[in-house]
Design a protein around this motif. Structure first.
Motif, short mmCIF file in Angstrom:
data_model
loop_
_atom_site.label_atom_id
_atom_site.label_comp_id
_atom_site.label_asym_id
_atom_site.label_seq_id
_atom_site.Cartn_x
_atom_site.Cartn_y
_atom_site.Cartn_z
N GLU A 157 0.85 -1.19 0.00
CA GLU A 157 0.00 0.00 0.00
C GLU A 157 0.88 1.24 0.00
O GLU A 157 1.88 1.31 0.71
CB GLU A 157 -0.89 0.01 1.24
N LYS A 158 0.51 2.22 -0.82
CA LYS A 158 1.32 3.44 -0.93
C LYS A 158 0.46 4.67 -0.70
O LYS A 158 -0.77 4.61 -0.72
CB LYS A 158 1.98 3.51 -2.30
N VAL A 159 1.15 5.77 -0.52
CA VAL A 159 0.50 7.08 -0.40
C VAL A 159 1.02 7.94 -1.54
O VAL A 159 2.24 8.00 -1.77
CB VAL A 159 0.82 7.73 0.96
N ILE A 160 0.12 8.60 -2.26
CA ILE A 160 0.53 9.48 -3.36
C ILE A 160 0.37 10.93 -2.91
O ILE A 160 -0.62 11.30 -2.27
CB ILE A 160 -0.29 9.20 -4.64
N PHE A 161 1.37 11.74 -3.24
CA PHE A 161 1.35 13.16 -2.88
C PHE A 161 0.63 13.93 -3.99
O PHE A 161 0.96 13.77 -5.17
CB PHE A 161 2.77 13.68 -2.68
N LEU A 162 -0.35 14.77 -3.62
CA LEU A 162 -1.21 15.42 -4.61
C LEU A 162 -0.96 16.91 -4.77
O LEU A 162 -1.37 17.49 -5.78
CB LEU A 162 -2.68 15.19 -4.23
N ALA A 163 -0.30 17.54 -3.82
CA ALA A 163 0.00 18.97 -3.94
C ALA A 163 1.20 19.17 -4.87
O ALA A 163 1.92 18.23 -5.19
CB ALA A 163 0.28 19.56 -2.56
N THR A 164 1.41 20.41 -5.28
CA THR A 164 2.51 20.68 -6.21
C THR A 164 3.86 20.40 -5.55
O THR A 164 4.71 19.72 -6.13
CB THR A 164 2.46 22.15 -6.67
N THR A 165 4.06 20.89 -4.35
CA THR A 165 5.30 20.63 -3.60
C THR A 165 4.98 20.52 -2.11
O THR A 165 3.94 20.97 -1.64
CB THR A 165 6.34 21.76 -3.79
N GLY A 166 5.91 19.94 -1.37
CA GLY A 166 5.73 19.82 0.07
C GLY A 166 6.94 19.17 0.69
O GLY A 166 8.01 19.09 0.07
N LYS A 197 -2.02 14.49 5.50
CA LYS A 197 -3.15 13.85 4.81
C LYS A 197 -3.87 14.83 3.89
O LYS A 197 -4.41 14.43 2.87
CB LYS A 197 -4.13 13.29 5.84
N SER A 198 -3.85 16.10 4.24
CA SER A 198 -4.55 17.10 3.43
C SER A 198 -3.92 17.28 2.06
O SER A 198 -4.55 17.83 1.15
CB SER A 198 -4.56 18.45 4.17
N LYS A 199 -2.67 16.82 1.91
CA LYS A 199 -1.97 16.97 0.63
C LYS A 199 -1.70 15.64 -0.05
O LYS A 199 -0.96 15.58 -1.04
CB LYS A 199 -0.64 17.71 0.85
N SER A 200 -2.28 14.57 0.47
CA SER A 200 -1.97 13.25 -0.06
C SER A 200 -3.16 12.31 0.12
O SER A 200 -4.17 12.68 0.74
CB SER A 200 -0.73 12.68 0.63
N GLU A 201 -3.02 11.11 -0.40
CA GLU A 201 -4.10 10.13 -0.30
C GLU A 201 -3.51 8.74 -0.49
O GLU A 201 -2.50 8.58 -1.18
CB GLU A 201 -5.16 10.41 -1.37
N LYS A 202 -4.15 7.75 0.11
CA LYS A 202 -3.72 6.38 -0.16
C LYS A 202 -3.91 6.11 -1.65
O LYS A 202 -4.95 6.42 -2.22
CB LYS A 202 -4.51 5.39 0.68
N TYR A 203 -2.87 5.52 -2.26
CA TYR A 203 -2.84 5.38 -3.72
C TYR A 203 -4.04 4.60 -4.26
O TYR A 203 -4.67 5.01 -5.24
CB TYR A 203 -1.54 4.71 -4.14
N THR A 204 -4.37 3.47 -3.63
CA THR A 204 -5.48 2.66 -4.15
C THR A 204 -6.80 3.41 -4.07
O THR A 204 -7.64 3.29 -4.96
CB THR A 204 -5.57 1.33 -3.39
N GLU A 205 -6.99 4.19 -3.00
CA GLU A 205 -8.22 4.97 -2.88
C GLU A 205 -8.25 6.07 -3.94
O GLU A 205 -9.29 6.34 -4.54
CB GLU A 205 -8.32 5.57 -1.48
#
Length: 394
Positions: free
Chosen positions: A175-184, A230-238
């Motif tokens: 299970e992975k977490v993907i980062f969704l914001a531009t930078t962090g 968590k506000s800038k990322s999400e579990k990849y499968t979700e």
């Protein structure tokens, strides 16, 4: 004297026949090599066929590198049909010297991947943290690798963690977490005031460890631990399950990168070139598309073939360059994303919006005058486009 002349003349004729026969063999071998390369590795950016043939009498010795096993088998068959004996000394990639460590995972927020095995070489492309790669061979501290878009180029040893197939499968299936914001940033503890483990950019992925309040604890490929918001990322499968490809998402991802500097070879939300920009936007919509504009133009469904900027939808890719003539092929050198209302967004100087409307202050006469047409990828996933909802094969 007549006898000597006759013998000399006969020798010349025999030598000439031998030379002609040898030349014919060389030409036949060269033709076969050319045909094989065209068939199996027409684009050296995504396939390797660097094979040479040495002729010794009726024997042909094959040397060099290739990652196309079927090409060597076909090559030997064709040469044998010409009555030649073949000795195969070709190095089939991945190289045996890698001792089974033929996979890897990018370990930096953005890894630079170059055209040659040296830091001064042209930046060919980039790969973001958590991306899986195939390792083809090693030269000093540099590795020839292939990214999921099939692009082949060189990365230094500090940019990734090498693995055997079993270790890579463990990483790939976790299970992975993907980062969704531009930078962090990845933090040492679940507080943004704590030390920074490393920076992180859009599309980076780390192994999920556990939920900790407003943070995910995550693990790097090299085993380091850290925390991301968590506000800038999400579990990849979700994220992938809930992902709906739509114009609004293309638009929002593209606009989130507005103002980024142009960087030849850049493919991340730090800096991008034109095709690196479109590639990143589409990745955040669940698609891996080819690396370069000249490759991207070969995929999807052709739209606006009359070159009037009509019938376009938000998310369509616009291509620019030099049109074909009677003596030259079309040359695609630039790509942009259609945003609607006569506007497109592209990486040129920086990521910016331009217009095809002559009355607009954003009018881009240069690109309008070299417009080659557009392609639609949504619902038109051709061979060179990988759908993350299905499967990524390295």
């Amino acid at each position: 004297m007549r006898t000597v002349i006759s013998i000399t003349l006969l020798s010349v004729l025999m030598l000439s026949g031998c030379l002609n026969n040898g030349l014919e063999k060389y030409n036949a071998i060269d033709q076969i090599l050319s045909e094989i390369k065209t068939e199996y590795a027409p684009d050296k950016r995504v396939a390797i066929f660097d094979v040479k043939a040495t002729l010794d009498g009726n024997n042909v010795v094959l040397t060099g590198d290739t990652d196309q096993k079927a090409a060597i088998s076909d090559l030997k068959t064709r040469l044998q049909k010409e009555g030649l004996e073949v000795k195969d000394e070709v190095n089939l990639l991945p190289d045996a010297d890698l001792k089974g460590e033929t996979f890897g995972v990018i370990n930096n927020s953005v890894a630079n991947i170059r055209s040659l095995p040296k830091h001064s070489a042209e930046l060919a492309t980039q790969a973001t943290l958590g991306t899986g790669i195939r390792i083809l061979k090693k030269e000093g501290e540099w590795y020839l690798v292939q990214t999921p878009d099939k692009y082949i180029s060189w990365i230094d040893h500090g940019g990734f963690v090498s693995m055997n197939e079993n270790s890579f499968d463990v990483w790939d299936l976790s299970e992975k977490v993907i980062f969704l914001a531009t930078t962090g940033n990845v933090y040492q503890y679940p507080e943004i005031s704590t030390a920074i483990v490393g920076d992180i950019v859009m599309g980076c992925m780390l192994k999920f460890s556990e939920d900790v309040g407003d943070f995910y604890e995550v693990q790097y490929p090299d085993g380091r631990l850290g925390f991301i918001e968590k506000s800038k990322s999400e579990k990849y499968t979700e994220w992938l399950t809930n992902l709906e490809r739509r114009a609004a998402l293309i638009r929002s991802n593209a606009l989130s990168m507005k103002g980024l500097p142009y960087l030849w070879g850049g493919t991340s939300s730090k800096a991008v070139d034109c095709s690196g920009f479109t590639k990143t936007v589409y990745f955040m919509n669940g698609l891996i598309i080819p690396r370069d504009a000249s490759q991207q133009v070969n995929e999807g469904l052709a739209v606006d073939t009359d070159l009037k900027f009509e019938g376009l939808e938000v998310g369509d890719l616009l291509f620019f360059g030099r049109p074909a003539t009677d003596s030259t092929k079309q040359k695609t050198t630039h790509v942009a994303i259609w945003m609607g209302d006569g506007e497109f967004i592209h990486a040129s100087k920086n990521v910016r919006i331009s217009s095809v409307n002559p009355n607009s202050p954003l009018y881009d006469s240069m690109n309008v005058n070299r417009y080659l047409g557009s392609k639609r990828y949504f619902n038109n996933l051709t061979k060179g486009i990988v759908d993350l909802k299905e499967k990524v094969v390295l």
